[in-house]
Design an enzyme around this catalytic site. Structure first.
Site, PDB file in Angstrom:
ATOM      1  N   GLY A  28       0.808  -1.220   0.000  1.00 47.26           N
ATOM      2  CA  GLY A  28       0.000   0.000   0.000  1.00 47.26           C
ATOM      3  C   GLY A  28       0.834   1.259   0.000  1.00 47.26           C
ATOM      4  O   GLY A  28       2.019   1.236  -0.331  1.00 47.26           O
ATOM      5  N   HIS A  59       2.312   4.652  -4.945  1.00 45.82           N
ATOM      6  CA  HIS A  59       2.882   5.756  -5.710  1.00 45.82           C
ATOM      7  C   HIS A  59       2.990   5.307  -7.170  1.00 45.82           C
ATOM      8  O   HIS A  59       2.597   4.171  -7.510  1.00 45.82           O
ATOM      9  CB  HIS A  59       4.230   6.179  -5.130  1.00 45.82           C
ATOM     10  CG  HIS A  59       5.189   5.043  -4.898  1.00 45.82           C
ATOM     11  ND1 HIS A  59       5.688   4.265  -5.928  1.00 45.82           N
ATOM     12  CD2 HIS A  59       5.720   4.526  -3.759  1.00 45.82           C
ATOM     13  CE1 HIS A  59       6.498   3.350  -5.447  1.00 45.82           C
ATOM     14  NE2 HIS A  59       6.534   3.465  -4.123  1.00 45.82           N
ATOM     15  N   HIS A  78       4.236   1.687  -7.962  1.00 49.27           N
ATOM     16  CA  HIS A  78       3.217   0.631  -7.856  1.00 49.27           C
ATOM     17  C   HIS A  78       2.260   0.687  -9.051  1.00 49.27           C
ATOM     18  O   HIS A  78       1.896  -0.339  -9.612  1.00 49.27           O
ATOM     19  CB  HIS A  78       2.379   0.811  -6.582  1.00 49.27           C
ATOM     20  CG  HIS A  78       3.145   0.730  -5.297  1.00 49.27           C
ATOM     21  ND1 HIS A  78       3.341   1.823  -4.486  1.00 49.27           N
ATOM     22  CD2 HIS A  78       3.755  -0.312  -4.674  1.00 49.27           C
ATOM     23  CE1 HIS A  78       4.030   1.457  -3.407  1.00 49.27           C
ATOM     24  NE2 HIS A  78       4.297   0.170  -3.500  1.00 49.27           N
ATOM     25  N   MET A 131      11.287   5.998  -6.349  1.00 51.22           N
ATOM     26  CA  MET A 131      10.082   6.215  -5.544  1.00 51.22           C
ATOM     27  C   MET A 131       9.955   5.111  -4.504  1.00 51.22           C
ATOM     28  O   MET A 131      10.201   3.951  -4.792  1.00 51.22           O
ATOM     29  CB  MET A 131       8.852   6.226  -6.440  1.00 51.22           C
ATOM     30  CG  MET A 131       8.750   7.464  -7.260  1.00 51.22           C
ATOM     31  SD  MET A 131       7.131   7.580  -8.020  1.00 51.22           S
ATOM     32  CE  MET A 131       7.371   9.111  -8.909  1.00 51.22           C
TER      33      MET A 131
HETATM   34  P1  AMP Z   1       5.953  -2.504  -1.604  1.00 49.98           P
HETATM   35  O1  AMP Z   1       4.607  -1.890  -1.459  1.00 49.98           O
HETATM   36  O2  AMP Z   1       7.076  -1.604  -1.206  1.00 49.98           O
HETATM   37  O3  AMP Z   1       6.039  -3.888  -1.026  1.00 49.98           O
HETATM   38  O4  AMP Z   1       6.170  -2.701  -3.168  1.00 49.98           O
HETATM   39  C1  AMP Z   1       5.242  -3.422  -3.937  1.00 49.98           C
HETATM   40  C2  AMP Z   1       5.805  -3.650  -5.317  1.00 49.98           C
HETATM   41  O5  AMP Z   1       6.070  -2.375  -5.938  1.00 49.98           O
HETATM   42  C3  AMP Z   1       7.144  -4.402  -5.312  1.00 49.98           C
HETATM   43  O6  AMP Z   1       7.159  -5.311  -6.404  1.00 49.98           O
HETATM   44  C4  AMP Z   1       8.147  -3.297  -5.492  1.00 49.98           C
HETATM   45  O7  AMP Z   1       9.354  -3.733  -6.088  1.00 49.98           O
HETATM   46  C5  AMP Z   1       7.393  -2.367  -6.421  1.00 49.98           C
HETATM   47  N1  AMP Z   1       7.943  -1.011  -6.359  1.00 49.98           N
HETATM   48  C6  AMP Z   1       8.192  -0.264  -5.245  1.00 49.98           C
HETATM   49  N2  AMP Z   1       8.755   0.919  -5.577  1.00 49.98           N
HETATM   50  C7  AMP Z   1       8.862   0.917  -6.929  1.00 49.98           C
HETATM   51  C8  AMP Z   1       9.366   1.852  -7.885  1.00 49.98           C
HETATM   52  N3  AMP Z   1       9.875   3.031  -7.506  1.00 49.98           N
HETATM   53  N4  AMP Z   1       9.310   1.524  -9.204  1.00 49.98           N
HETATM   54  C9  AMP Z   1       8.800   0.334  -9.599  1.00 49.98           C
HETATM   55  N5  AMP Z   1       8.297  -0.594  -8.746  1.00 49.98           N
HETATM   56  C10 AMP Z   1       8.330  -0.315  -7.440  1.00 49.98           C
END
Ligand code: AMP
Length: 280
Positions: free
Chosen positions: A31, A34, A37, A186
């Site tokens: 969650g 940004h 995601h 991000m």
């Molecule tokens: P998280 O909510 O941090 O667990 O991230 C969920 C998914 O979004 C994971 O697969 C992350 O690698 C991906 N993610 C997080 N930040 C970025 C970003 N800046 N660019 C691309 N994917 C991202």
């Protein structure tokens, strides 16, 4: 967009879709969404008939003393963003639904070597916690595709290994890191930076790309390049945990294959990670 917090209705919607021969793409998140995601959701929409997003702040992947309690949660804004993107289903279970019973009694997953190096060294148990929750979510959703960001590079390798070792019938798709205008990757944890820290935060990416350019120009003195990068970051107020040039598939010492330059550094209250992939 359907919003579901229980396993029963989740599986019932998914089974309807599968009966209609719909391909399902899954985007697992914690969650506080940004553009990074949302780029994964966009990809999911392009490749599948149905897009399932999960929002679950997974306690098992937070190490003692980390920010589980204070991790930014913004369910209303997240829901609006996903609705605007026309995702089909948002699954946001309570912790009890995913981890009924005592955590100590729960089945574990061990990822030899990969879970103990780099981010796994400073966050012991983190990748095992990721592997558990991803296994659970994959088993609940049974997606055709699951989309992950290259931003969390070591996590991506852990998930690919998990899927490979356990013959999980899902295709893992990796997407490039989405960045702020100055190059900072991000991340929900960027919220922890003060205004002054935010001004220097992009130095991680600048140092990664500069090192990548030097390697691309033929310099193979990786040890010196790593030390130089750490000096630059530490000299600017970061506390660098690691800055390494490694084989992109195994994270072993560089060979002839693609390389990845991985970095993790603390800046004030934030722990920032980033990487650059060098295809050869
Ligand atoms: P998280 O909510 O941090 O667990 O991230 C969920 C998914 O979004 C994971 O697969 C992350 O690698 C991906 N993610 C997080 N930040 C970025 C970003 N800046 N660019 C691309 N994917 C991202």
């Amino acid at each position: 967009m359907l919003i579901v917090d229980k396993i029963g209705p989740l599986q019932s919607h998914l089974s309807d879709w599968r009966n209609e021969s719909n391909k399902i793409a899954l985007v697992p998140t914690m969650g506080n969404l940004h553009s990074g995601h949302l780029s994964l959701v966009e990809k999911a929409k392009q490749i599948a008939d149905r897009v399932v997003v999960t929002i679950f702040v997974n306690p098992a992947q937070f190490v003692e003393g980390e920010d589980y309690a204070t991790y930014p949660r913004s369910m209303n804004e997240d829901t609006e963003q996903l609705r605007a993107m026309d995702a089909d289903l948002l699954y946001c279970p309570p912790v009890q639904e995913i981890y009924p019973g005592e955590m100590q009694q729960h089945t574990r997953i061990v990822i030899p070597r990969l879970e103990n190096i780099y981010c796994g060294e400073t966050r012991p148990g983190h990748f095992a916690g990721v592997a558990i929750v991803i296994t659970k979510i994959f088993n609940l959703v049974l997606p055709d595709y699951a989309i992950f960001g290259e931003k969390d590079y070591q996590q991506l390798l852990v998930i690919k290994k998990l899927v490979n070792d356990f013959f999980m019938p899902v295709e893992i798709i990796a997407m490039p890191t989405i960045r702020e205008h100055d190059g900072l990757a991000m991340s929900s944890r960027n919220n922890y930076l003060t205004a002054d820290e935010r001004k220097i935060a992009a130095l991680i990416y600048k140092t990664l790309t500069r090192t990548a350019e030097i390697v691309r120009s033929g310099n193979t003195d990786f040890n010196s390049l790593e030390k130089e990068a750490i000096n630059i970051l530490d000299g600017s107020g970061f506390r660098t945990e690691y800055f390494v040039i490694r084989d992109a598939e195994t994270l072993d010492q560089p060979g002839t294959g693609d390389l990845v330059i991985l970095a993790a550094a603390r800046l004030g209250k934030a722990r920032l990670i980033d990487n650059v992939i060098l295809r050869r």
